[in-house]
Design a protein around this motif. Sequence first.
Motif, PDB file in Angstrom:
ATOM      1  N   GLU A   1       0.867  -1.185   0.000  1.00 26.29           N
ATOM      2  CA  GLU A   1       0.000   0.000   0.000  1.00 26.29           C
ATOM      3  C   GLU A   1       0.899   1.230   0.000  1.00 26.29           C
ATOM      4  O   GLU A   1       1.456   1.583   1.031  1.00 26.29           O
ATOM      5  N   PRO A   2       1.033   1.890  -1.150  1.00 28.65           N
ATOM      6  CA  PRO A   2       1.896   3.078  -1.180  1.00 28.65           C
ATOM      7  C   PRO A   2       1.441   4.109  -0.152  1.00 28.65           C
ATOM      8  O   PRO A   2       0.251   4.201   0.155  1.00 28.65           O
ATOM      9  N   ALA A   3       2.383   4.825   0.402  1.00 30.36           N
ATOM     10  CA  ALA A   3       2.056   5.818   1.425  1.00 30.36           C
ATOM     11  C   ALA A   3       1.443   7.049   0.773  1.00 30.36           C
ATOM     12  O   ALA A   3       1.631   7.313  -0.405  1.00 30.36           O
ATOM     13  N   ASN A   4       0.710   7.772   1.569  1.00 29.56           N
ATOM     14  CA  ASN A   4       0.100   9.002   1.084  1.00 29.56           C
ATOM     15  C   ASN A   4       0.531  10.136   2.009  1.00 29.56           C
ATOM     16  O   ASN A   4      -0.049  10.339   3.061  1.00 29.56           O
ATOM     17  N   LEU A   5       1.594  10.818   1.622  1.00 26.21           N
ATOM     18  CA  LEU A   5       2.164  11.861   2.478  1.00 26.21           C
ATOM     19  C   LEU A   5       2.032  13.198   1.747  1.00 26.21           C
ATOM     20  O   LEU A   5       2.575  13.359   0.654  1.00 26.21           O
ATOM     21  N   ALA A   6       1.309  14.124   2.350  1.00 22.60           N
ATOM     22  CA  ALA A   6       1.014  15.391   1.681  1.00 22.60           C
ATOM     23  C   ALA A   6       2.300  16.087   1.248  1.00 22.60           C
ATOM     24  O   ALA A   6       3.248  16.226   2.026  1.00 22.60           O
TER      25      ALA A   6
ATOM     26  N   CYS B   1      10.803   5.364  -0.988  1.00 22.90           N
ATOM     27  CA  CYS B   1      11.433   6.609  -0.558  1.00 22.90           C
ATOM     28  C   CYS B   1      10.609   7.787  -1.078  1.00 22.90           C
ATOM     29  O   CYS B   1      10.325   7.873  -2.268  1.00 22.90           O
ATOM     30  N   TYR B   2      10.236   8.657  -0.163  1.00 15.34           N
ATOM     31  CA  TYR B   2       9.427   9.824  -0.544  1.00 15.34           C
ATOM     32  C   TYR B   2      10.216  11.111  -0.329  1.00 15.34           C
ATOM     33  O   TYR B   2      10.855  11.286   0.714  1.00 15.34           O
ATOM     34  N   THR B   3      10.153  11.985  -1.312  1.00 17.91           N
ATOM     35  CA  THR B   3      10.852  13.265  -1.174  1.00 17.91           C
ATOM     36  C   THR B   3       9.868  14.418  -1.234  1.00 17.91           C
ATOM     37  O   THR B   3       8.832  14.336  -1.882  1.00 17.91           O
ATOM     38  N   SER B   4      10.230  15.489  -0.555  1.00 17.25           N
ATOM     39  CA  SER B   4       9.322  16.633  -0.414  1.00 17.25           C
ATOM     40  C   SER B   4       9.300  17.482  -1.668  1.00 17.25           C
ATOM     41  O   SER B   4      10.293  17.618  -2.371  1.00 17.25           O
ATOM     42  N   LEU B   5       8.152  18.056  -1.933  1.00 16.37           N
ATOM     43  CA  LEU B   5       8.033  18.996  -3.047  1.00 16.37           C
ATOM     44  C   LEU B   5       8.366  20.411  -2.593  1.00 16.37           C
ATOM     45  O   LEU B   5       8.481  21.320  -3.404  1.00 16.37           O
TER      46      LEU B   5
ATOM     47  N   LEU C   1      -0.642  -5.147   7.667  1.00 14.96           N
ATOM     48  CA  LEU C   1       0.620  -4.563   7.214  1.00 14.96           C
ATOM     49  C   LEU C   1       1.321  -3.802   8.338  1.00 14.96           C
ATOM     50  O   LEU C   1       0.684  -3.110   9.111  1.00 14.96           O
ATOM     51  N   ASP C   2       2.642  -3.951   8.387  1.00 16.28           N
ATOM     52  CA  ASP C   2       3.459  -3.063   9.219  1.00 16.28           C
ATOM     53  C   ASP C   2       4.028  -1.996   8.294  1.00 16.28           C
ATOM     54  O   ASP C   2       4.659  -2.321   7.293  1.00 16.28           O
ATOM     55  N   THR C   3       3.801  -0.754   8.650  1.00 13.65           N
ATOM     56  CA  THR C   3       4.401   0.311   7.859  1.00 13.65           C
ATOM     57  C   THR C   3       5.244   1.173   8.779  1.00 13.65           C
ATOM     58  O   THR C   3       4.759   1.705   9.769  1.00 13.65           O
ATOM     59  N   LEU C   4       6.521   1.264   8.433  1.00 13.23           N
ATOM     60  CA  LEU C   4       7.468   2.001   9.272  1.00 13.23           C
ATOM     61  C   LEU C   4       7.981   3.209   8.500  1.00 13.23           C
ATOM     62  O   LEU C   4       8.501   3.077   7.400  1.00 13.23           O
ATOM     63  N   TYR C   5       7.803   4.387   9.092  1.00 11.00           N
ATOM     64  CA  TYR C   5       8.294   5.606   8.458  1.00 11.00           C
ATOM     65  C   TYR C   5       9.523   6.081   9.219  1.00 11.00           C
ATOM     66  O   TYR C   5       9.485   6.196  10.444  1.00 11.00           O
ATOM     67  N   VAL C   6      10.592   6.352   8.496  1.00  8.61           N
ATOM     68  CA  VAL C   6      11.819   6.820   9.146  1.00  8.61           C
ATOM     69  C   VAL C   6      12.342   8.045   8.411  1.00  8.61           C
ATOM     70  O   VAL C   6      12.444   8.049   7.186  1.00  8.61           O
ATOM     71  N   SER C   7      12.648   9.091   9.164  1.00  5.60           N
ATOM     72  CA  SER C   7      13.157  10.305   8.525  1.00  5.60           C
ATOM     73  C   SER C   7      13.824  11.201   9.563  1.00  5.60           C
ATOM     74  O   SER C   7      13.452  11.190  10.723  1.00  5.60           O
ATOM     75  N   PRO C   8      14.812  11.973   9.127  1.00  3.72           N
ATOM     76  CA  PRO C   8      15.436  12.928  10.062  1.00  3.72           C
ATOM     77  C   PRO C   8      14.551  14.144  10.336  1.00  3.72           C
ATOM     78  O   PRO C   8      14.912  14.958  11.167  1.00  3.72           O
ATOM     79  N   ILE C   9      13.426  14.274   9.629  1.00  3.42           N
ATOM     80  CA  ILE C   9      12.577  15.447   9.895  1.00  3.42           C
ATOM     81  C   ILE C   9      12.013  15.359  11.312  1.00  3.42           C
ATOM     82  O   ILE C   9      12.012  14.290  11.927  1.00  3.42           O
ATOM     83  N   ALA C  10      11.539  16.491  11.834  1.00  5.22           N
ATOM     84  CA  ALA C  10      11.069  16.535  13.225  1.00  5.22           C
ATOM     85  C   ALA C  10       9.952  15.518  13.452  1.00  5.22           C
ATOM     86  O   ALA C  10       9.114  15.299  12.582  1.00  5.22           O
ATOM     87  N   ALA C  11       9.977  14.918  14.634  1.00  6.69           N
ATOM     88  CA  ALA C  11       9.002  13.887  14.972  1.00  6.69           C
ATOM     89  C   ALA C  11       7.566  14.384  14.793  1.00  6.69           C
ATOM     90  O   ALA C  11       6.709  13.690  14.235  1.00  6.69           O
ATOM     91  N   LYS C  12       7.343  15.602  15.226  1.00  2.74           N
ATOM     92  CA  LYS C  12       5.995  16.156  15.164  1.00  2.74           C
ATOM     93  C   LYS C  12       5.510  16.239  13.718  1.00  2.74           C
ATOM     94  O   LYS C  12       4.370  15.894  13.399  1.00  2.74           O
ATOM     95  N   ARG C  13       6.422  16.680  12.875  1.00  2.00           N
ATOM     96  CA  ARG C  13       6.064  16.827  11.452  1.00  2.00           C
ATOM     97  C   ARG C  13       5.821  15.448  10.816  1.00  2.00           C
ATOM     98  O   ARG C  13       4.875  15.275  10.049  1.00  2.00           O
ATOM     99  N   LEU C  14       6.666  14.503  11.162  1.00  2.00           N
ATOM    100  CA  LEU C  14       6.499  13.159  10.610  1.00  2.00           C
ATOM    101  C   LEU C  14       5.148  12.581  11.037  1.00  2.00           C
ATOM    102  O   LEU C  14       4.406  12.040  10.221  1.00  2.00           O
ATOM    103  N   LEU C  15       4.824  12.746  12.315  1.00  2.00           N
ATOM    104  CA  LEU C  15       3.547  12.229  12.801  1.00  2.00           C
ATOM    105  C   LEU C  15       2.377  12.905  12.095  1.00  2.00           C
ATOM    106  O   LEU C  15       1.386  12.269  11.751  1.00  2.00           O
ATOM    107  N   HIS C  16       2.528  14.185  11.872  1.00  2.00           N
ATOM    108  CA  HIS C  16       1.463  14.913  11.205  1.00  2.00           C
ATOM    109  C   HIS C  16       1.266  14.417   9.771  1.00  2.00           C
ATOM    110  O   HIS C  16       0.142  14.266   9.299  1.00  2.00           O
ATOM    111  N   LEU C  17       2.389  14.133   9.099  1.00  2.00           N
ATOM    112  CA  LEU C  17       2.313  13.642   7.713  1.00  2.00           C
ATOM    113  C   LEU C  17       1.688  12.254   7.643  1.00  2.00           C
ATOM    114  O   LEU C  17       0.878  11.951   6.776  1.00  2.00           O
ATOM    115  N   VAL C  18       2.100  11.420   8.610  1.00  2.00           N
ATOM    116  CA  VAL C  18       1.629  10.041   8.617  1.00  2.00           C
ATOM    117  C   VAL C  18       0.147   9.988   8.986  1.00  2.00           C
ATOM    118  O   VAL C  18      -0.619   9.178   8.483  1.00  2.00           O
TER     119      VAL C  18
END
Lengths: 200, 281
Positions: B175-180, B202-206, B260-277
């Motif tokens: 299931e591809p992720a859907n990250l704004a 791997c997802y990159t920001s616009l 499904l287990d979906t694990l998101y890992v990124s150096p971005i701030a935890a708060k921002r990652l949680l918000h995206l997820v």
Amino acid sequence: MFFQDTTRRKTLEKWVQTYSREFFHFALFRLRKHEDAEDAVQITFVKAFRSYNSFKIGSSEKAWLYAILTNTIKDQIKLATNRLQGSSLDEMDLENVLADSRDAPDEALAKKMEYERLASGIASLPDHFAAPLLMREVSDMSYKEIAEQLVVPIGTVMSRLYRARKVLHDLMTGATEITEINHTATAGVKEDGMEGAYEM
Amino acid sequence: MKCDQVRALIGPATDNELPNAEAALVAGHISDCAPCRDQWDKILKVRQGIIDISRAQEPNAGFEKRLIAGVYLEERKKLRASFNWSVVGIAALALISMGAVSYINLEKSKNENQSVATAQPGLNKTAPVESVEVESLVLSVGHHSSGQENPAYQVQYKGKANPSGFSVEAGFKIEPANLANYVLQGSDIVKTSNDKTLVRMCYTSLNKGETDCIDCYQAPSGMLAFAKTSTREIIMANGQTARFGEVDGQSAVMVSDRGLDTLYVSPIAAKRLLHLVSPNA
Ligand SMILES: [Zn+2]
Ligand SMILES: [Zn+2]
């Protein structure tokens, strides 16, 4: 590991910000396909990043990157042997040109045809004509920069520009067909440049 | 100035390559001479065409981001390739004889209870739930990892194509992720030495200036397990429960849902990652 190498990383970001759009257009005019052009730019930056250490500080970064780009495009053209046969012009979506146009509908259609002929003309030009033309028109390089890049005298840059423009104009207006391009473009080139009148 | 002389200067004049005085002479001449003006106009017509075509053909959104991420991906592939050549060949025998193939399970048993909510504890006694340790996985194949390559993980690059397309090969429904504001940069299948298959997307920001990617690992439920990280269970904005922790200095969020287990890992701030997820539902 190298992610901590901030100087290199910053340099890459600067290159991408400065050149990616220009490189893209440069590549697109030769390769026609949007994806191929993006790939060419991607490969260029990958190669540049890898050979970062071999780049001599003080030499022209732009010239160095262009050398990588033009070689990459040449390789890609070689790979896509059926490039010309397959380029049915639909790869380039010129509708946007029309949408913007203030011309009357029939003029707009004529312009679209001209532009399609121009685009396929540039893609079909021999490399030694296409490169100086795109360096001038897309990359805004001076004659001196182009001459250094291509390792030819400035007079040669001028004569090649002249020839390329003439052929492309004739193509746009229907005076020449693409099949004649190689012949016309290469015939009677005065590589020393300025002597003789430049009749278009 | 005669037409002959002017003709040779028209090109350089349109290219701003003439000294002012000469440029003025050319300009003066073509204002009076129709044939020379025609030459000038032809050059400008070609130029305008090139400009218009360029304007109609911009790179797709997020081009710069994709280029940068692409360079890093290639770099990692190269590192991996050279590592495989130099280390794997020599070390493979030693690793196998030392039992290192089961390396990723080393910490499993003592931590399983706290990390995998969906694991069935009853199975532990007879047939242990074989899992993939999040820490060593991220350390080895994460795009922002600071660790050494670990031969227990083999990465197969799949390109930019929609990852649902290789669900069959992966052995589970991806299931591809859907990250704004994030786009898929590339997908890989990761094979582990204990015969597990998972997927990394791997997802990159616009957004301009954001160069950190978000790596999204996906595996059948129960396969991914935090081993050393102290994780905490959180309820996200959309009501889902998730595990949150820090791996290799990065934020990590694991959501287990619908098998499904979906694990998101990124150096971005935890708060921002949680918000995206978990955008506010
Ligand atoms: Zn005249
Ligand atoms: Zn990534």
